[in-house]
Write a protein that holds these residues in place. Structure first.
Motif, PDB file in Angstrom:
ATOM      1  N   GLY A 337       0.813  -1.208   0.000  1.00  0.00           N
ATOM      2  CA  GLY A 337       0.000   0.000   0.000  1.00  0.00           C
ATOM      3  C   GLY A 337       0.846   1.257   0.000  1.00  0.00           C
ATOM      4  O   GLY A 337       0.567   2.217  -0.735  1.00  0.00           O
ATOM      5  N   ALA A 338       1.894   1.265   0.824  1.00  0.00           N
ATOM      6  CA  ALA A 338       2.786   2.424   0.874  1.00  0.00           C
ATOM      7  C   ALA A 338       3.527   2.580  -0.443  1.00  0.00           C
ATOM      8  O   ALA A 338       3.703   3.693  -0.949  1.00  0.00           O
ATOM      9  CB  ALA A 338       3.780   2.259   2.030  1.00  0.00           C
ATOM     10  N   TYR A 339       3.951   1.459  -1.012  1.00  0.00           N
ATOM     11  CA  TYR A 339       4.623   1.499  -2.319  1.00  0.00           C
ATOM     12  C   TYR A 339       3.703   2.096  -3.376  1.00  0.00           C
ATOM     13  O   TYR A 339       4.105   2.952  -4.159  1.00  0.00           O
ATOM     14  CB  TYR A 339       5.033   0.083  -2.716  1.00  0.00           C
ATOM     15  CG  TYR A 339       5.512  -0.044  -4.142  1.00  0.00           C
ATOM     16  CD1 TYR A 339       6.836   0.197  -4.481  1.00  0.00           C
ATOM     17  CD2 TYR A 339       4.621  -0.415  -5.153  1.00  0.00           C
ATOM     18  CE1 TYR A 339       7.272   0.070  -5.795  1.00  0.00           C
ATOM     19  CE2 TYR A 339       5.054  -0.534  -6.479  1.00  0.00           C
ATOM     20  CZ  TYR A 339       6.380  -0.292  -6.788  1.00  0.00           C
ATOM     21  OH  TYR A 339       6.801  -0.395  -8.088  1.00  0.00           O
ATOM     22  N   GLN A 340       2.442   1.655  -3.398  1.00  0.00           N
ATOM     23  CA  GLN A 340       1.517   2.133  -4.425  1.00  0.00           C
ATOM     24  C   GLN A 340       1.244   3.622  -4.264  1.00  0.00           C
ATOM     25  O   GLN A 340       1.171   4.366  -5.254  1.00  0.00           O
ATOM     26  CB  GLN A 340       0.220   1.345  -4.375  1.00  0.00           C
ATOM     27  CG  GLN A 340      -0.728   1.672  -5.516  1.00  0.00           C
ATOM     28  CD  GLN A 340      -1.980   0.810  -5.498  1.00  0.00           C
ATOM     29  OE1 GLN A 340      -2.690   0.767  -4.506  1.00  0.00           O
ATOM     30  NE2 GLN A 340      -2.222   0.113  -6.603  1.00  0.00           N
ATOM     31  N   ARG A 341       1.077   4.081  -3.031  1.00  0.00           N
ATOM     32  CA  ARG A 341       0.823   5.508  -2.824  1.00  0.00           C
ATOM     33  C   ARG A 341       1.990   6.351  -3.328  1.00  0.00           C
ATOM     34  O   ARG A 341       1.793   7.413  -3.917  1.00  0.00           O
ATOM     35  CB  ARG A 341       0.572   5.793  -1.337  1.00  0.00           C
ATOM     36  CG  ARG A 341      -0.767   5.302  -0.845  1.00  0.00           C
ATOM     37  CD  ARG A 341      -1.100   5.846   0.523  1.00  0.00           C
ATOM     38  NE  ARG A 341      -0.180   5.363   1.546  1.00  0.00           N
ATOM     39  CZ  ARG A 341      -0.360   4.237   2.228  1.00  0.00           C
ATOM     40  NH1 ARG A 341      -1.397   3.453   1.953  1.00  0.00           N
ATOM     41  NH2 ARG A 341       0.507   3.873   3.156  1.00  0.00           N
ATOM     42  N   ALA A 342       3.215   5.872  -3.107  1.00  0.00           N
ATOM     43  CA  ALA A 342       4.389   6.619  -3.548  1.00  0.00           C
ATOM     44  C   ALA A 342       4.525   6.628  -5.065  1.00  0.00           C
ATOM     45  O   ALA A 342       5.059   7.572  -5.641  1.00  0.00           O
ATOM     46  CB  ALA A 342       5.657   6.030  -2.920  1.00  0.00           C
ATOM     47  N   ARG A 343       4.035   5.580  -5.716  1.00  0.00           N
ATOM     48  CA  ARG A 343       4.186   5.470  -7.162  1.00  0.00           C
ATOM     49  C   ARG A 343       3.055   6.148  -7.932  1.00  0.00           C
ATOM     50  O   ARG A 343       3.269   6.562  -9.077  1.00  0.00           O
ATOM     51  CB  ARG A 343       4.210   3.991  -7.563  1.00  0.00           C
ATOM     52  CG  ARG A 343       5.363   3.193  -6.985  1.00  0.00           C
ATOM     53  CD  ARG A 343       6.612   3.405  -7.754  1.00  0.00           C
ATOM     54  NE  ARG A 343       6.516   2.801  -9.077  1.00  0.00           N
ATOM     55  CZ  ARG A 343       7.509   2.774  -9.961  1.00  0.00           C
ATOM     56  NH1 ARG A 343       8.676   3.363  -9.675  1.00  0.00           N
ATOM     57  NH2 ARG A 343       7.364   2.199 -11.133  1.00  0.00           N
ATOM     58  N   THR A 344       1.891   6.276  -7.307  1.00  0.00           N
ATOM     59  CA  THR A 344       0.737   6.787  -8.057  1.00  0.00           C
ATOM     60  C   THR A 344       0.354   8.204  -7.668  1.00  0.00           C
ATOM     61  O   THR A 344      -0.229   8.922  -8.481  1.00  0.00           O
ATOM     62  CB  THR A 344      -0.484   5.878  -7.865  1.00  0.00           C
ATOM     63  OG1 THR A 344      -0.803   5.777  -6.468  1.00  0.00           O
ATOM     64  CG2 THR A 344      -0.199   4.487  -8.408  1.00  0.00           C
ATOM     65  N   ALA A 345       0.662   8.650  -6.469  1.00  0.00           N
ATOM     66  CA  ALA A 345       0.251   9.986  -6.015  1.00  0.00           C
ATOM     67  C   ALA A 345       1.335  11.001  -6.329  1.00  0.00           C
ATOM     68  O   ALA A 345       1.907  11.636  -5.460  1.00  0.00           O
ATOM     69  CB  ALA A 345      -0.057   9.965  -4.520  1.00  0.00           C
ATOM     70  N   ARG A 346       1.660  11.122  -7.611  1.00  0.00           N
ATOM     71  CA  ARG A 346       2.699  12.052  -8.034  1.00  0.00           C
ATOM     72  C   ARG A 346       2.091  13.181  -8.832  1.00  0.00           C
ATOM     73  O   ARG A 346       1.082  13.022  -9.463  1.00  0.00           O
ATOM     74  CB  ARG A 346       3.748  11.325  -8.894  1.00  0.00           C
ATOM     75  CG  ARG A 346       4.571  10.349  -8.103  1.00  0.00           C
ATOM     76  CD  ARG A 346       5.613   9.687  -9.003  1.00  0.00           C
ATOM     77  NE  ARG A 346       4.988   8.808  -9.980  1.00  0.00           N
ATOM     78  CZ  ARG A 346       5.345   8.739 -11.251  1.00  0.00           C
ATOM     79  NH1 ARG A 346       6.282   9.522 -11.719  1.00  0.00           N
ATOM     80  NH2 ARG A 346       4.750   7.918 -12.090  1.00  0.00           N
TER      81      ARG A 346
END
Length: 346
Positions: A337-346
Motif C-alpha cells: 500500500g505504501a509502495y503504491q501511494r508513492a508510485r501513483t500519487a505524483r
C-alpha cells in the motif's frame, strides 16, 4: 580509504559539508532523520518534498499499512520509497533497518545502495559480503541477493534503482560500451561516489531534477569506468539448463496455480531432484523461492497500474493481502500500500 576531499556529513563521512566539494542538492548535516521534510535542513518545519510522494514506515514502531516498512512492532525502523519527478526509470529508497531481513530476491533494475550508517550484510551469489559507511552495494538486474544488519545497531542507506535501459544509455554515452552491461563487484569502497548517491537523493528531495539527473549520470559513469563491463547471458545448452528455463516459463504462465515440483518435473520429462538442482544452478534459488520473487515483481507492475493490493495479491497467486504484504515487504522494503501511494500519487 576515504578520498582526500571527503567531508563529514552523513555518518561515516559520506555526506558533504562546507563549501568545498559540496554536491548540488546536498546540504550539510551530521545525522539525518528519515521522515517527511528535507533531511538536510535540521530545525526547520517538516514538509513534504516537492515533486514526489513519500512512503514511510512508522517511526514510532506502530504498524503502518499492515506492518510498516520494517514489520509490525519494529520500533525505530523506517523507510521512504518513492519515484522522483523528473527522473523517469528511477526509484529511490531511504531507510534505516535494524531487525529487517530481506529474503533472497531479485530486481529488474540495477541497485546502487550508499551506506551512511552501520553495516549491511548480504548474500550475493554464494558469498556473504558487507558494506559500511562510504561504500556502495552494487547489484545487477536479475541477480539473487539478500540483506540484513551486519551490526547490532543496523544500517542506514540511500538507494537508487535505475532501470537497465538507463544504465545502458549512460554506458553508451560516457564510455562507448554498448549492449548488456553490469558491475563486476558487489561492494565498492568509494566515499566520493557514495556522496554522489546521497546528492541524487537530496537534489530530488529539493525538486532539483537537473542536479539529480546530473549526479546520477556522474556516479553511474564513475562506477562503470571502475567496476563495469559487458555481460553476456549464458545460453542454456545442457539438458538441465534447458529444463530449468522451461520450468521457469511454465511457472510464469501458471503463477496463480503452480504445479508441484513432482508434476512440473514430470511434464518436463525429468526427476524432481534433477530439476531442483538445475533450477538452482541456473537462477540461484529453488523454484518455490523464485516463484515468490516473481509474484512480488508482477504485483509491483499491477500496483503501478493502480490495481488494489488485495486484488493484486489474488491475481499473482498469494492467498490474501497480508500474504502479499509479508513477502512484498521482505523484498521491496515497504508494504504494497505504501509502495503504491508513492508510485501513483505524483
Amino acid at each position: 580509504m576515504a578520498s582526500a576531499d571527503a567531508e563529514n556529513g552523513d555518518a561515516g563521512g559520506t555526506g558533504p559539508a562546507g563549501a568545498r566539494g559540496r554536491l548540488p542538492g546536498a546540504g550539510p548535516k551530521a545525522r539525518e532523520p528519515i521522515g517527511r521534510g528535507d533531511p538536510g535542513r535540521a530545525g526547520q518545519t517538516a514538509r513534504r518534498p516537492r515533486g514526489h510522494s513519500v512512503a514511510e514506515g512508522d517511526r514510532s514502531g506502530a504498524p503502518a499499512d499492515g506492518g510498516g516498512a520494517g514489520g509490525p512492532g519494529r520500533a525505530g525502523e523506517r523507510a521512504r520509497y518513492w519515484q522522483p519527478a523528473g527522473l523517469p526509470g528511477v526509484d529511490l529508497l531511504h531507510a534505516h533497518y535494524v531487525r529487517k531481513s530481506f529474503s533472497r530476491h531479485t530486481h529488474e533494475s540495477f541497485v546502487f545502495a550508499a551506506i551512511t550508517e552501520g553495516v549491511e550484510a548480504f548474500h550475493y551469489g554464494s558469498d556473504l559480503v558487507r558494506a559500511g559507511p562510504g561504500q556502495i552495494a552494487l547489484v545487477n538486474p536479475d541477480t539473487p541477493h539478500t540483506g540484513h544488519a551486519g551490526v547490532p545497531e543496523g544500517w542506514t542507506y540511500r538507494t537508487i534503482y535505475p532501470d537497465a535501459e538507463l544504465i545502458r544509455a549512460i554506458a553508451d554515452d560516457t564510455i562507448a560500451l554498448r549492449g548488456d552491461v553490469g558491475f563486476t563487484t558487489p561492494v565498492v569502497d568509494d566515499p566520493y561516489a557514495a556522496r554522489l548517491v546521497v546528492g541524487v537523493h537530496r537534489a530530488a528531495e529539493e525538486g532539483n531534477a537537473l542536479a539529480a539527473d546530473s549526479l546520477l549520470r556522474l556516479v553511474t559513469a564513475r562506477m562503470l569506468r571502475s567496476h563495469g563491463g559487458r555481460t553476456t547471458p549464458l545460453t542454456p545448452r545442457a539438458a538441465g539448463a534447458r529444463d530449468a528455463a522451461r520450468a521457469r516459463a511454465l511457472l510464469e504462465e501458471r503463477m496463480a496455480e503452480p504445479p508441484t515440483l513432482e508434476r512440473l518435473a514430470a511434464e518436463l520429462g525429468t526427476s524432481p531432484f534433477a530439476l531442483l538442482r538445475a533450477f538452482r544452478a541456473a537462477y540461484g534459488m529453488p523454484p518455490h523461492t523464485w516463484l515468490t520473487d516473481a509474484r512480488v515483481r508482477r504485483a509491483r507492475g499491477l500496483l503501478d497500474a493502480g490495481t488494489p493490493p488485495a486484488e493484486a495479491a489474488v491475481i499473482v497467486g498469494f492467498t490474501d493481502q497480508s500474504h502479499l504484504s509479508r513477502h512484498f515487504t521482505r523484498s521491496v522494503g515497504v508494504p504494497p500500500g505504501a509502495y503504491q501511494r508513492a508510485r501513483t500519487a505524483r
